[in-house]
Design an enzyme around this catalytic site. Structure first.
Site, PDB file in Angstrom:
ATOM      1  N   GLU A  44      50.300  10.989  36.373  1.00 54.60           N
ATOM      2  CA  GLU A  44      49.756  12.023  35.493  1.00 54.60           C
ATOM      3  C   GLU A  44      50.111  11.703  34.051  1.00 54.60           C
ATOM      4  OE1 GLU A  44      48.039  14.736  33.498  1.00 54.60           O
ATOM      5  OE2 GLU A  44      47.674  14.653  35.660  1.00 54.60           O
ATOM      6  N   GLY A  49      49.809  19.331  37.207  1.00 56.75           N
ATOM      7  CA  GLY A  49      49.020  20.340  37.898  1.00 56.75           C
ATOM      8  C   GLY A  49      47.573  20.346  37.476  1.00 56.75           C
ATOM      9  N   GLY A  50      47.241  19.519  36.469  1.00 56.48           N
ATOM     10  CA  GLY A  50      45.861  19.449  36.014  1.00 56.48           C
ATOM     11  C   GLY A  50      45.530  20.476  34.946  1.00 56.48           C
ATOM     12  N   CYS A  52      43.628  23.267  35.100  1.00 55.85           N
ATOM     13  CA  CYS A  52      43.489  24.691  35.434  1.00 55.85           C
ATOM     14  C   CYS A  52      44.718  25.522  35.076  1.00 55.85           C
ATOM     15  CB  CYS A  52      43.136  24.861  36.909  1.00 55.85           C
ATOM     16  SG  CYS A  52      42.855  26.592  37.369  1.00 55.85           S
ATOM     17  N   HIS A 453      35.050  54.960  50.167  1.00 55.31           N
ATOM     18  CA  HIS A 453      34.553  55.659  48.967  1.00 55.31           C
ATOM     19  C   HIS A 453      35.741  56.211  48.176  1.00 55.31           C
ATOM     20  CE1 HIS A 453      32.062  58.262  46.467  1.00 55.31           C
ATOM     21  NE2 HIS A 453      32.931  59.234  46.715  1.00 55.31           N
TER      22      HIS A 453
END
Length: 474
Positions: A44, A49-50, A52, A453
């Site tokens: 990397e 983690g890239g 994102c 509801h």
């Protein structure tokens, strides 16, 4: 550009899997195979983690939520709350985002440690088939040979070759997420996903915002009612829209003063701002990593050429995510991981025919799954159109969030062909319909369901109980 490989006595280290680029699909593949006992190396360059968790999806949604809170302050009287005003501390807004990013990166580092993946920070590039060299921060280098090699280097913001644009030092989404002071006037080039999310957020935080879009509509590939709804929303929130405009030149420096010259309806015009944000598309990160030395070919668009199994043109080398031309969503990159994982184990999974949901995180959101009206008409597919305003979903009235609509395309056999929502929590509502589509349920299953509801999902009963309009194939 081919990297320069100098003479070296470095001995290649052997791995079962070498991955370059630690984005969504790549990291999960590395972690999974390492847990199975394989020797795995992850190379990397910068973002653990890239994109994102660092510079894209999650950080932008963090800023967007701060802007949502600010919008509630601006609407306080509507909810019966007396307010004497408020101020935005942009440094604190960005600080909240940075805290989240640090926490996410720390989590990633711990997973690398616990799975046994060797995380190597450095500049990696091919120097031969299945062989990478990594230039380390301390000036040394390593060579890694993988029985399998996976490329997941992603994409970056495109900066078009417009006179003066590059020298104006424009913001991309990376720099825009690091602002400690609000731009006085932010000019955004591009009316797509990134541009629209930033435009609304920065406007709500206090910037004057203009969007300059080359097409006649925002999100021009979507159905006309989606584009029209977004344009109305942005104009009501005070965002200046300059549509059908082509940029001809830029002068000045972003962060100080810039002037954009553009042509619209045959006339040359100009607009001044303090900052420029470029959001006009993405460029695959394929240059400078020696792909030609590995035998990896590119497509005409510059993406890595892969087949439906994500295999490149080089034996033993795969690619995943945006660099491989997959749709530009983190959830698709994660599915790319599952395809590689299963195929490495002897499976036969492919990228073709899969669902591609999306959500635009404006407020209200735009979310879509399956066939759109535009696509159905282009393909001459007959459908029944169910459509209601979001105000017909009673939960929206309790929230004072009645803007927008939801609609569904239904086939003659009652199967759901597609669904679009422009409304509060649209992504969550869309996911419910997607699950029904995955299960091949007829629309009547949602129409006749007993849903709590008042919830937003209950609006699906209203939608599918409405009177449809039949659109015949040509």
């Amino acid at each position: 550009m081919t990297p320069t490989v100098t003479g070296s006595n470095v001995t290649p280290e052997e791995y079962d899997l070498v991955v370059i680029g630690s984005g969504e699909g790549s990291k999960f593949l590395a972690w999974t195979l390492a847990r199975q006992g394989q020797r795995v190396a992850m190379v990397e360059r910068k973002w653990i983690g890239g994109s994102c968790p660092n510079i894209a999806c999650l950080p932008s949604k963090n800023i967007i939520h701060s802007a949502k809170v600010a919008s509630y302050f601006a609407r306080a009287a509507e909810f019966g709350i007396a307010s004497k005003g408020y101020t935005i501390d942009m440094a604190a807004v960005t600080g909240r985002k940075r805290k989240m990013v640090k926490e996410l990166v720390d989590i990633h580092v711990r997973v690398y440690e616990t799975t046994g993946v060797e995380l190597i920070l450095g500049q990696g590039y091919f120097i031969g088939p299945q062989l990478l060299q990594v230039d380390l921060p301390d000036g040394t280098r390593r060579q890694l040979h993988g029985k399998k090699v996976v490329i997941g280097t992603g994409t970056r913001a495109s900066v078009e070759d417009i006179p003066g644009l590059a020298t104006a030092n424009p913001l991309t989404h990376v720099e825009a997420l690091e602002l400690d002071t609000l731009p006085q006037h932010l000019l955004i080039l591009g009316g797509g996903y990134i541009g629209l999310e930033f435009a609304q957020a920065m406007r709500r935080l206090g910037s004057k915002v203009s969007i300059l879009e080359r097409n006649a509509n925002l999100l021009h590939r979507e159905d006309p009612d989606v584009s029209a709804g977004l344009e109305t929303l942005f104009r009501e929130e005070g965002v200046d829209l300059v549509l059908n405009a082509t940029v001809e030149g830029v002068s000045g420096v972003s962060g100080q003063s810039v002037t954009i010259t553009y042509k619209q309806d045959g006339q040359t015009k100009a607009i001044e701002a303090t900052h420029i944000l470029v959001a006009t598309g993405r460029t695959p990160n394929t240059d400078g990593i020696g792909l030609e030395l590995a035998g990896v070919e590119l497509t005409a668009s510059g993406h890595i050429k892969v087949n439906e199994k994500l295999e490149t043109t080089a034996p033993g080398v795969w690619a995943n995510g945006e660099v491989a031309g997959s749709p530009q969503f983190t959830h698709i990159a994660f599915d790319d991981f599952r395809i590689l994982r299963d195929n490495f184990a002897g499976g036969n999974r492919v990228t073709t025919g899969r669902q591609v949901p999306f959500a635009l995180f404006t407020d209200p959101e735009v979310a879509h799954i399956g066939l759109s009206e535009t696509e159905a008409k282009k393909k001459n597919i007959a459908y029944r159109l169910f459509k209601i305003p979001m105000a017909a979903d009673l939960r929206t009235r309790t929230l004072s969030e009645t803007r927008g609509f939801m609609k569904a395309l239904v086939a003659e056999d009652d199967g759901i062909l597609g669904f679009t929502v422009f409304g509060v929590d649209g992504g969550e509502i869309m996911s419910a319909v997607q699950i029904a589509m995955i299960g091949h349920l007829p629309y009547t299953a949602l129409r006749d369901a007993i849903l709590t509801h008042p919830t937003l999902m209950e609006g699906l009963i209203v939608l599918f109980s409405s009177m449809p309009t039949t659109v015949a194939a040509k």
